[in-house]
Design a protein around this motif. Structure first.
Motif, PDB file in Angstrom:
ATOM      1  N   LEU A 165       0.827  -1.200   0.000  1.00  0.00           N
ATOM      2  CA  LEU A 165       0.000   0.000   0.000  1.00  0.00           C
ATOM      3  C   LEU A 165       0.864   1.255   0.000  1.00  0.00           C
ATOM      4  CD1 LEU A 165      -2.801   1.240   0.126  1.00  0.00           C
ATOM      5  CD2 LEU A 165      -2.752   0.974   2.617  1.00  0.00           C
ATOM      6  N   ALA A 166       1.941   1.247   0.769  1.00  0.00           N
ATOM      7  CA  ALA A 166       2.842   2.406   0.798  1.00  0.00           C
ATOM      8  C   ALA A 166       3.453   2.646  -0.575  1.00  0.00           C
ATOM      9  CB  ALA A 166       3.942   2.190   1.839  1.00  0.00           C
ATOM     10  N   ALA A 167       3.865   1.574  -1.246  1.00  0.00           N
ATOM     11  CA  ALA A 167       4.458   1.722  -2.575  1.00  0.00           C
ATOM     12  C   ALA A 167       3.461   2.305  -3.571  1.00  0.00           C
ATOM     13  CB  ALA A 167       4.977   0.370  -3.061  1.00  0.00           C
ATOM     14  N   VAL A 168       2.215   1.849  -3.504  1.00  0.00           N
ATOM     15  CA  VAL A 168       1.187   2.357  -4.418  1.00  0.00           C
ATOM     16  C   VAL A 168       0.903   3.827  -4.140  1.00  0.00           C
ATOM     17  CG1 VAL A 168      -1.244   2.179  -5.056  1.00  0.00           C
ATOM     18  CG2 VAL A 168       0.129   0.108  -4.794  1.00  0.00           C
ATOM     19  N   LEU A 169       0.766   4.190  -2.877  1.00  0.00           N
ATOM     20  CA  LEU A 169       0.483   5.583  -2.534  1.00  0.00           C
ATOM     21  C   LEU A 169       1.615   6.505  -2.952  1.00  0.00           C
ATOM     22  CD1 LEU A 169      -1.112   5.122   1.010  1.00  0.00           C
ATOM     23  CD2 LEU A 169      -2.285   5.686  -1.124  1.00  0.00           C
ATOM     24  N   ILE A 170       2.851   6.057  -2.765  1.00  0.00           N
ATOM     25  CA  ILE A 170       3.995   6.868  -3.185  1.00  0.00           C
ATOM     26  C   ILE A 170       4.004   7.026  -4.698  1.00  0.00           C
ATOM     27  CG2 ILE A 170       6.518   6.893  -3.351  1.00  0.00           C
ATOM     28  CD1 ILE A 170       6.583   5.594  -0.571  1.00  0.00           C
ATOM     29  N   ALA A 171       3.741   5.924  -5.412  1.00  0.00           N
ATOM     30  CA  ALA A 171       3.760   5.975  -6.872  1.00  0.00           C
ATOM     31  C   ALA A 171       2.681   6.909  -7.410  1.00  0.00           C
ATOM     32  CB  ALA A 171       3.576   4.569  -7.440  1.00  0.00           C
ATOM     33  N   VAL A 172       1.493   6.907  -6.787  1.00  0.00           N
ATOM     34  CA  VAL A 172       0.374   7.700  -7.300  1.00  0.00           C
ATOM     35  C   VAL A 172       0.465   9.157  -6.849  1.00  0.00           C
ATOM     36  CG1 VAL A 172      -2.131   7.992  -7.282  1.00  0.00           C
ATOM     37  CG2 VAL A 172      -1.129   5.702  -7.482  1.00  0.00           C
ATOM     38  N   PHE A 173       0.551   9.367  -5.547  1.00  0.00           N
ATOM     39  CA  PHE A 173       0.403  10.723  -5.013  1.00  0.00           C
ATOM     40  C   PHE A 173       1.714  11.493  -4.892  1.00  0.00           C
ATOM     41  CE2 PHE A 173      -3.309   8.394  -3.441  1.00  0.00           C
ATOM     42  CZ  PHE A 173      -4.318   9.237  -3.866  1.00  0.00           C
ATOM     43  N   ALA A 174       2.847  10.790  -4.863  1.00  0.00           N
ATOM     44  CA  ALA A 174       4.134  11.484  -4.792  1.00  0.00           C
ATOM     45  C   ALA A 174       4.812  11.537  -6.157  1.00  0.00           C
ATOM     46  CB  ALA A 174       5.041  10.793  -3.771  1.00  0.00           C
ATOM     47  N   ALA A 175       5.088  10.359  -6.735  1.00  0.00           N
ATOM     48  CA  ALA A 175       5.786  10.320  -8.018  1.00  0.00           C
ATOM     49  C   ALA A 175       4.877  10.727  -9.176  1.00  0.00           C
ATOM     50  CB  ALA A 175       6.340   8.924  -8.255  1.00  0.00           C
ATOM     51  N   GLY A 176       3.604  10.281  -9.163  1.00  0.00           N
ATOM     52  CA  GLY A 176       2.710  10.548 -10.283  1.00  0.00           C
ATOM     53  C   GLY A 176       2.116  11.946 -10.260  1.00  0.00           C
ATOM     54  N   LEU A 177       1.357  12.264  -9.215  1.00  0.00           N
ATOM     55  CA  LEU A 177       0.657  13.542  -9.144  1.00  0.00           C
ATOM     56  C   LEU A 177       1.488  14.647  -8.501  1.00  0.00           C
ATOM     57  CD1 LEU A 177      -2.842  12.173  -8.032  1.00  0.00           C
ATOM     58  CD2 LEU A 177      -2.137  12.876 -10.331  1.00  0.00           C
ATOM     59  N   GLY A 178       2.470  14.267  -7.708  1.00  0.00           N
ATOM     60  CA  GLY A 178       3.306  15.269  -7.058  1.00  0.00           C
ATOM     61  C   GLY A 178       2.605  16.068  -5.978  1.00  0.00           C
ATOM     62  N   TRP A 179       1.514  15.521  -5.434  1.00  0.00           N
ATOM     63  CA  TRP A 179       0.757  16.239  -4.419  1.00  0.00           C
ATOM     64  C   TRP A 179       1.414  16.177  -3.040  1.00  0.00           C
ATOM     65  CZ3 TRP A 179      -4.880  14.212  -5.651  1.00  0.00           C
ATOM     66  CH2 TRP A 179      -5.274  14.744  -6.881  1.00  0.00           C
ATOM     67  N   LEU A 180       2.087  15.069  -2.745  1.00  0.00           N
ATOM     68  CA  LEU A 180       2.611  14.838  -1.400  1.00  0.00           C
ATOM     69  C   LEU A 180       4.059  14.370  -1.469  1.00  0.00           C
ATOM     70  CD1 LEU A 180      -0.502  12.934  -0.017  1.00  0.00           C
ATOM     71  CD2 LEU A 180       0.201  15.233   0.653  1.00  0.00           C
ATOM     72  N   PRO A 181       4.850  14.640  -0.434  1.00  0.00           N
ATOM     73  CA  PRO A 181       6.242  14.176  -0.426  1.00  0.00           C
ATOM     74  C   PRO A 181       6.318  12.663  -0.245  1.00  0.00           C
ATOM     75  CG  PRO A 181       5.700  15.237   1.649  1.00  0.00           C
ATOM     76  CD  PRO A 181       4.528  15.469   0.741  1.00  0.00           C
ATOM     77  N   PRO A 182       7.306  12.005  -0.862  1.00  0.00           N
ATOM     78  CA  PRO A 182       7.412  10.545  -0.741  1.00  0.00           C
ATOM     79  C   PRO A 182       8.000  10.082   0.583  1.00  0.00           C
ATOM     80  CG  PRO A 182       9.183  11.394  -2.095  1.00  0.00           C
ATOM     81  CD  PRO A 182       8.305  12.560  -1.767  1.00  0.00           C
ATOM     82  N   VAL A 183       8.589  10.996   1.346  1.00  0.00           N
ATOM     83  CA  VAL A 183       9.153  10.650   2.647  1.00  0.00           C
ATOM     84  C   VAL A 183       8.664  11.669   3.671  1.00  0.00           C
ATOM     85  CG1 VAL A 183      11.211   9.551   1.705  1.00  0.00           C
ATOM     86  CG2 VAL A 183      11.256  11.999   2.221  1.00  0.00           C
ATOM     87  N   ALA A 184       8.812  11.312   4.938  1.00  0.00           N
ATOM     88  CA  ALA A 184       8.406  12.228   6.002  1.00  0.00           C
ATOM     89  C   ALA A 184       9.307  13.454   5.996  1.00  0.00           C
ATOM     90  CB  ALA A 184       8.489  11.515   7.348  1.00  0.00           C
ATOM     91  N   THR A 185       8.702  14.626   6.071  1.00  0.00           N
ATOM     92  CA  THR A 185       9.459  15.873   6.020  1.00  0.00           C
ATOM     93  C   THR A 185       9.348  16.684   7.301  1.00  0.00           C
ATOM     94  OG1 THR A 185       7.548  16.973   5.006  1.00  0.00           O
ATOM     95  CG2 THR A 185       9.199  16.036   3.513  1.00  0.00           C
ATOM     96  N   GLY A 186       8.650  16.157   8.297  1.00  0.00           N
ATOM     97  CA  GLY A 186       8.443  16.911   9.525  1.00  0.00           C
ATOM     98  C   GLY A 186       7.319  17.923   9.426  1.00  0.00           C
ATOM     99  N   THR A 187       6.573  17.892   8.334  1.00  0.00           N
ATOM    100  CA  THR A 187       5.436  18.785   8.123  1.00  0.00           C
ATOM    101  C   THR A 187       4.150  17.963   8.085  1.00  0.00           C
ATOM    102  OG1 THR A 187       5.586  18.609   5.711  1.00  0.00           O
ATOM    103  CG2 THR A 187       6.897  20.337   6.779  1.00  0.00           C
ATOM    104  N   PRO A 188       2.978  18.619   8.219  1.00  0.00           N
ATOM    105  CA  PRO A 188       1.713  17.866   8.112  1.00  0.00           C
ATOM    106  C   PRO A 188       1.581  17.115   6.795  1.00  0.00           C
ATOM    107  CG  PRO A 188       1.306  20.019   9.081  1.00  0.00           C
ATOM    108  CD  PRO A 188       2.750  20.018   8.665  1.00  0.00           C
ATOM    109  N   ALA A 189       2.057  17.698   5.699  1.00  0.00           N
ATOM    110  CA  ALA A 189       1.974  17.008   4.410  1.00  0.00           C
ATOM    111  C   ALA A 189       2.770  15.721   4.410  1.00  0.00           C
ATOM    112  CB  ALA A 189       2.464  17.934   3.293  1.00  0.00           C
ATOM    113  N   GLY A 190       3.895  15.707   5.119  1.00  0.00           N
ATOM    114  CA  GLY A 190       4.717  14.514   5.183  1.00  0.00           C
ATOM    115  C   GLY A 190       4.104  13.389   5.996  1.00  0.00           C
ATOM    116  N   LEU A 191       3.078  13.701   6.789  1.00  0.00           N
ATOM    117  CA  LEU A 191       2.409  12.674   7.597  1.00  0.00           C
ATOM    118  C   LEU A 191       1.268  11.988   6.855  1.00  0.00           C
ATOM    119  CD1 LEU A 191       2.098  14.238  11.169  1.00  0.00           C
ATOM    120  CD2 LEU A 191       3.224  12.090  10.588  1.00  0.00           C
ATOM    121  N   VAL A 192       0.780  12.591   5.780  1.00  0.00           N
ATOM    122  CA  VAL A 192      -0.436  12.102   5.139  1.00  0.00           C
ATOM    123  C   VAL A 192      -0.280  10.669   4.649  1.00  0.00           C
ATOM    124  CG1 VAL A 192      -2.021  12.415   3.206  1.00  0.00           C
ATOM    125  CG2 VAL A 192      -1.208  14.409   4.505  1.00  0.00           C
ATOM    126  N   LEU A 193       0.734  10.405   3.832  1.00  0.00           N
ATOM    127  CA  LEU A 193       0.883   9.067   3.268  1.00  0.00           C
ATOM    128  C   LEU A 193       1.158   8.008   4.340  1.00  0.00           C
ATOM    129  CD1 LEU A 193       2.805   9.704  -0.088  1.00  0.00           C
ATOM    130  CD2 LEU A 193       0.355   9.406   0.310  1.00  0.00           C
TER     131      LEU A 193
END
Length: 327
Positions: A165-193
């Motif tokens: 599930l993590a791989a799919v979410l990263i592929a879609v929302f981080a690598a594909g759409l670019g909406w969210l960071p693929p790793v934790a960044t210490g921000t709220p956006a980094g917690l979503v995935l």
């Protein structure tokens, strides 16, 4: 005053909470002792020399004299049973020891990592509850098609492995759409995935339990009376059945938090998040026995506390449980 008199019953009811509290404390102590014991012996089955881990690992090329000295300093040259009782003695006094690899007190290390993991698990638990409620309410009492769809969604969600599930979410929302960071960044956006990765499988389990409870609650007389008064199907669910149907799911929340903390090992590693899960994985790899023991005991303690809290929450939600406890 004869046995079985009203006064005896009142004393028994007043003493019931104390007896229950005593049983909870005894159960918590037993669980922590069992966890510490299993961890102590299990980690010694892992190939490798703890003395080498203390001196920097197999690549450190430490001399035999240095290894022997470390074994003496840390008591690793003692019989296993002696090491075990020494470990229990330290734990009784609250001493978790010092990390072999980081050279820091384990209590200090865990305190620095606990907040991030608990935040991750708490957010995932809340999101799982929201998703489970939505699926259970939507699919219950709406006919066979809705029930089949809801059941399919629940089973699919519960069967999803975290790493996939993590791989799919990263592929879609981080690598594909670019909406969210693929790793934790210490921000709220980094917690979503990470939160979504943990929450979706758990929501499948909770929704299954909640939907079965909803189906049972909808057959109760108070629901039939509400329908006879002309209340809508949604109103009946929201006003009358949710509280009763949520009781089994509330009871499962203690187990759910322990399950989330276990899943955090995978999720924190994939998303490069600092936390107890990632710390535990590194400690097991390096045979850092004090850190492994400390993390496992802390997770067990959190699980015990959550079990007590969910028991209290269930009693608040259902007065019948409070009446039974007072008997």
């Amino acid at each position: 005053m004869t046995p079985g008199s009203p006064a005896d019953h009142r004393r028994s009811r007043r003493g019931a909470p104390l007896r229950r509290a005593g049983l909870l404390v005894a159960g918590a102590v037993f669980v922590l002792w069992a966890v510490a014991t299993l961890t102590f012996f299990a980690i010694r089955l892992i190939p490798g020399d703890p003395a080498q881990a203390i001196l920097g690992g197999p690549g450190s090329q430490a001399s035999q004299e240095a290894l022997d000295q470390v074994r003496r300093d840390y008591g690793l040259d003692q019989p296993l049973i002696t090491q075990y009782f020494a470990m229990l003695g330290r734990l009784v006094t609250g001493d978790l020891g010092v990390s072999y690899t980081l050279k820091l007190p384990v209590a200090e290390l865990l305190a620095a990592q606990l907040g991030g993991t608990l935040l991750l698990a708490a957010l995932a638990l809340v999101l799982a509850w929201i998703l489970a409620l939505a699926v259970a309410i939507w699919s219950t009492g709406r006919g066979r098609i809705a029930s089949a769809v809801g059941e399919g969604v629940e089973i699919t969600a519960a069967a999803l492995p975290h790493f996939w599930l993590a791989a799919v979410l990263i592929a879609v929302f981080a690598a594909g759409l670019g909406w969210l960071p693929p790793v934790a960044t210490g921000t709220p956006a980094g917690l979503v995935l990470p939160v979504v990765t943990l929450a979706i499988p758990l929501s499948g389990f909770l929704a299954q339990v909640m939907r079965e409870s909803l189906l049972g609650a909808m057959q109760q007389p108070f629901v039939v009376s509400a329908r006879a008064r002309g209340e809508s199907a949604v109103g009946v669910r929201v006003r009358h059945t949710i509280r009763h149907a949520a009781l089994p799911a509330i009871s499962l929340s203690g187990w759910a938090l322990g399950w989330l903390l276990s899943g955090a090992v995978v999720v924190e590693t994939i998303f490069a998040m600092p936390g107890l899960g990632r710390t535990l994985l590194q400690a097991v790899t390096l045979r850092d026995i004090p850190v492994v023991t400390g993390v496992v005991l802390l997770v067990a303690l959190v699980y015990v506390l959550m079990t007590v809290l969910t028991d209290l929450a269930a009693r608040i939600a259902d007065p019948r449980l409070r009446q039974e406890a007072g008997r």
